[in-house]
Scaffold this motif. Structure first.
Motif, PDB file in Angstrom:
ATOM      1  N   MET A  35       1.036  -0.665   0.012  1.00 21.40           N
ATOM      2  CA  MET A  35       0.024  -0.183   0.168  1.00 21.40           C
ATOM      3  C   MET A  35       1.129   1.498  -0.118  1.00 21.40           C
ATOM      4  SD  MET A  35      -3.556  -1.126  -0.313  1.00 21.40           S
ATOM      5  CE  MET A  35      -4.538   0.335   0.655  1.00 21.40           C
ATOM      6  N   GLY A  36       2.325   1.114   0.188  1.00 23.79           N
ATOM      7  CA  GLY A  36       2.908   2.186   0.316  1.00 23.79           C
ATOM      8  C   GLY A  36       2.570   2.976   1.749  1.00 23.79           C
ATOM      9  N   TYR A  37       2.544   1.867   2.513  1.00 18.80           N
ATOM     10  CA  TYR A  37       1.965   3.004   3.870  1.00 18.80           C
ATOM     11  C   TYR A  37       3.610   3.008   4.490  1.00 18.80           C
ATOM     12  CZ  TYR A  37      -2.825   2.407   3.749  1.00 18.80           C
ATOM     13  OH  TYR A  37      -3.544   2.434   3.196  1.00 18.80           O
ATOM     14  N   PHE A  38       4.823   2.187   4.853  1.00 18.95           N
ATOM     15  CA  PHE A  38       6.174   3.046   4.477  1.00 18.95           C
ATOM     16  C   PHE A  38       6.958   3.362   4.602  1.00 18.95           C
ATOM     17  CE2 PHE A  38       5.290  -2.421   6.287  1.00 18.95           C
ATOM     18  CZ  PHE A  38       5.643  -2.241   7.411  1.00 18.95           C
ATOM     19  N   GLY A  39       6.208   4.536   3.424  1.00 18.28           N
ATOM     20  CA  GLY A  39       7.428   5.428   2.987  1.00 18.28           C
ATOM     21  C   GLY A  39       6.401   6.654   2.242  1.00 18.28           C
ATOM     22  N   ILE A  40       5.365   6.316   2.953  1.00 17.72           N
ATOM     23  CA  ILE A  40       4.139   7.689   2.982  1.00 17.72           C
ATOM     24  C   ILE A  40       5.416   8.647   2.587  1.00 17.72           C
ATOM     25  CG2 ILE A  40       2.441   9.345   4.034  1.00 17.72           C
ATOM     26  CD1 ILE A  40       1.730   6.526   5.065  1.00 17.72           C
ATOM     27  N   ARG A  67       8.167   2.887  11.637  1.00 18.01           N
ATOM     28  CA  ARG A  67       9.649   2.346  11.258  1.00 18.01           C
ATOM     29  C   ARG A  67       9.999   2.223  10.739  1.00 18.01           C
ATOM     30  NH1 ARG A  67      10.364   1.721  16.661  1.00 18.01           N
ATOM     31  NH2 ARG A  67       7.983   1.759  18.164  1.00 18.01           N
ATOM     32  N   GLY A  68       8.825   2.835   9.552  1.00 19.00           N
ATOM     33  CA  GLY A  68       9.618   2.843   8.358  1.00 19.00           C
ATOM     34  C   GLY A  68       9.661   4.047   7.624  1.00 19.00           C
ATOM     35  N   GLN A  69       9.646   4.729   7.483  1.00 18.64           N
ATOM     36  CA  GLN A  69       9.604   6.570   6.496  1.00 18.64           C
ATOM     37  C   GLN A  69      11.169   7.460   6.828  1.00 18.64           C
ATOM     38  OE1 GLN A  69       6.850   7.613   5.423  1.00 18.64           O
ATOM     39  NE2 GLN A  69       5.609   5.401   7.070  1.00 18.64           N
ATOM     40  N   GLY A  91       9.466  -0.939   2.922  1.00 21.72           N
ATOM     41  CA  GLY A  91       8.924  -1.504   4.388  1.00 21.72           C
ATOM     42  C   GLY A  91      10.414  -3.350   4.805  1.00 21.72           C
ATOM     43  N   GLU A  92      11.122  -3.171   3.601  1.00 22.98           N
ATOM     44  CA  GLU A  92      12.554  -3.548   3.988  1.00 22.98           C
ATOM     45  C   GLU A  92      13.692  -3.371   4.629  1.00 22.98           C
ATOM     46  OE1 GLU A  92      13.440  -4.506  -0.075  1.00 22.98           O
ATOM     47  OE2 GLU A  92      11.658  -5.277  -0.578  1.00 22.98           O
ATOM     48  N   PHE A  93      13.003  -2.464   5.405  1.00 21.05           N
ATOM     49  CA  PHE A  93      14.703  -1.281   6.068  1.00 21.05           C
ATOM     50  C   PHE A  93      14.188  -0.997   7.471  1.00 21.05           C
ATOM     51  CE2 PHE A  93      18.705   1.388   7.273  1.00 21.05           C
ATOM     52  CZ  PHE A  93      19.498   0.359   7.620  1.00 21.05           C
ATOM     53  N   LEU A  94      12.818  -1.061   8.107  1.00 20.94           N
ATOM     54  CA  LEU A  94      12.722  -1.142   9.258  1.00 20.94           C
ATOM     55  C   LEU A  94      13.340  -0.811  10.544  1.00 20.94           C
ATOM     56  CD1 LEU A  94       9.306  -2.915   8.830  1.00 20.94           C
ATOM     57  CD2 LEU A  94       9.719  -0.580   7.646  1.00 20.94           C
ATOM     58  N   THR A 104      11.218  -0.937  21.381  1.00 27.98           N
ATOM     59  CA  THR A 104       9.915  -1.626  20.775  1.00 27.98           C
ATOM     60  C   THR A 104      10.706  -1.774  19.686  1.00 27.98           C
ATOM     61  OG1 THR A 104       8.343  -0.302  21.705  1.00 27.98           O
ATOM     62  CG2 THR A 104       7.978  -1.840  20.610  1.00 27.98           C
ATOM     63  N   PHE A 105      10.362  -3.666  19.401  1.00 31.42           N
ATOM     64  CA  PHE A 105      11.236  -4.130  17.629  1.00 31.42           C
ATOM     65  C   PHE A 105      12.607  -4.329  17.703  1.00 31.42           C
ATOM     66  CE2 PHE A 105       9.687  -3.457  13.425  1.00 31.42           C
ATOM     67  CZ  PHE A 105      10.027  -4.859  13.305  1.00 31.42           C
ATOM     68  N   ALA A 106      12.642  -4.135  18.890  1.00 28.55           N
ATOM     69  CA  ALA A 106      14.137  -4.598  19.206  1.00 28.55           C
ATOM     70  C   ALA A 106      15.254  -5.677  18.070  1.00 28.55           C
ATOM     71  CB  ALA A 106      15.266  -4.293  20.488  1.00 28.55           C
ATOM     72  N   ASP A 107      14.194  -6.790  17.879  1.00 26.40           N
ATOM     73  CA  ASP A 107      14.074  -7.611  18.354  1.00 26.40           C
ATOM     74  C   ASP A 107      13.505  -8.284  16.156  1.00 26.40           C
ATOM     75  OD1 ASP A 107      11.671  -7.605  18.409  1.00 26.40           O
ATOM     76  OD2 ASP A 107      11.300  -9.477  18.989  1.00 26.40           O
TER      77      ASP A 107
END
Length: 417
Positions: free
Chosen positions: A64-69, A105-107, A131-134, A172-175
């Motif tokens: 949907m493009g949500y990690f790169g808005i 965590r994207g953007q 969404g490949e580099f969060l 949060t999301f460290a792993d």
């Protein structure tokens, strides 16, 4: 999600419609449909068992493009503003706040704000948009929460590397992240009123599902915000290359504060989404639940509760629209950003609590989503700056810093020394 931002500056009408271009309505409605069809069913299934956000859902968000808005189009992002970002966040939070949060965590985060335009960073931004580099962010520490200028985690230069030692909390999301941005002190503060100097930011790449080398961590047991883990981390001589530094050495505090207006607007959007979900569920339940021979929606007490809930949500939403518009127009709005974060988060806890009340005993079970909205809403008053911190920012901007605040800064510096 193939939509570009409108080139026209919307006129802020009183009902908010002046802000809502056709493109923005499409973005909002598409996000709403995605949430109701994809996010909400997953949340209802996994949150009660404290399950993780599925990779399948993350991939759908990426599609949907949500990690790169907010990532520029030249790097594969949508190149949109804070307004569109928060429109999507509100809708996703209506389903599951953790999903609205993982979007951030994207953007490309601080990499976009402080990183150089090297080929390596350009490639990282492209991966982030897909969404490949969060990211996971390591700012707070066991003894340091709101006062981030007092962090004690250290980074020492050793040839072509930095060696990081110290503890971090609430990561949060460290792993699951692809990299962790760690804020560490690389030099002592020069004076009490410049404690923010000497802090640097480091990008630590790592495999998904693992922590960085020479870093131990343990998940923190939480009452909500499920879908991913929140960690306490201990860096025990983690080595990173010199080019892992983001921005200028010793000036990372500016990176922390540069994006705060958008971060607080994002939290307000999440708060509004939670409240909206609770309101909609309360209305549906009130129409179905019968007592004394009629739906409880016929009782004035319930009708007035719903009227008040809806009013508070709309007031928060309109303030959010104003703040997002100011951010996108490049105008300073730190006071208003604190106001909307404060008002929306306080509102969300009140509204979600009222939704539980309308559900009665059923609301206190995991059979209905209102308890999830309530648990998650409680957190919005704490992260991205507590409600008390927002009140302090607002009052300081209106009245100037108090003598007590100045003494607290001096005492904190004495303690560090």
């Amino acid at each position: 999600m193939n939509v570009t931002a409108s080139t026209k500056t919307p006129r802020p009408d009183g009902d908010g419609r002046g802000y809502m271009t056709e493109e923005r309505r499409l973005i909002r409605d598409t996000a709403r449909e995605f949430t109701m069809n994809e996010v909400l069913p997953v949340a209802n299934r996994l949150d009660p068992e404290q399950g993780q956000i599925p990779m399948e859902l993350r991939q759908k968000m990426a599609d949907m493009g949500y990690f790169g808005i907010r990532i520029p189009e030249e790097f594969g992002g949508l190149g949109l503003g804070a307004f569109e970002y928060c429109l999507v966040a509100e809708q996703l939070a209506r389903g599951w706040m953790s999903v609205a949060s993982i979007m951030a965590r994207g953007q490309a985060g601080w990499l976009r704000l402080g990183g150089s335009l090297s080929p390596r960073n350009a490639e990282r931004m492209q991966r982030a948009a897909r969404g490949e580099f969060l990211q996971a962010a390591a700012l707070s520490e066991p003894g340091t929460g709101s006062d981030l200028a007092s962090i004690s985690c250290r980074a020492v230069r050793d040839g072509d590397h930095w060696v990081i030692t110290g503890s971090k909390y609430w990561c949060t999301f460290a792993d699951g992240a692809d990299y962790i941005t760690v804020f560490a002190r690389t030099a002592p503060p020069p004076s009490a009123d410049k404690r923010y100097l000497g802090i640097s930011a480091f990008l630590i790449e790592k495999p998904r599902g693992q922590l960085p080398e020479n870093c131990e961590g343990h998940p923190i047991p939480k009452i909500g915000y499920f879908g991913w883990n929140t960690y306490e981390l201990s860096f025990q001589g983690t080595r990173v290359s010199a080019d892992s530094l983001i921005g200028e050495e010793g000036k990372a505090f500016y990176l922390m504060t540069y994006g705060l207006e958008t971060a607080r607007a994002h939290t307000a959007a999440r708060s509004i989404g939670l409240a909206q979900g609770a309101l909609e569920d309360a209305i549906a339940y009130a129409k179905e639940r019968k007592q004394f021979g009629m739906p409880i929606s016929e009782f004035q007490a319930i009708r007035f509760k719903i009227a008040t809930m809806a009013t508070k949500i709309q007031a928060a939403r309109q303030l959010l629209y104003f703040v997002c518009n100011e951010i996108d127009q490049g105008r300073r709005c730190d006071t208003e950003a604190s106001m909307v974060k404060y008002f929306a988060s306080e509102m969300a806890e009140e509204v979600t609590s009222e939704a539980i009340q309308i559900h009665g005993g059923a609301g206190y079970t995991k059979l209905y989503a209102v308890e999830r909205y309530w648990r998650d809403a409680r957190l919005t008053k704490i992260f991205e700056g507590t409600s008390e911190i927002q009140q302090r920012i607002i009052s300081d901007n209106l009245l100037g810093k108090s003598a007590t605040d100045r003494r607290m800064i001096e005492q904190a510096f004495d303690h560090l020394a």
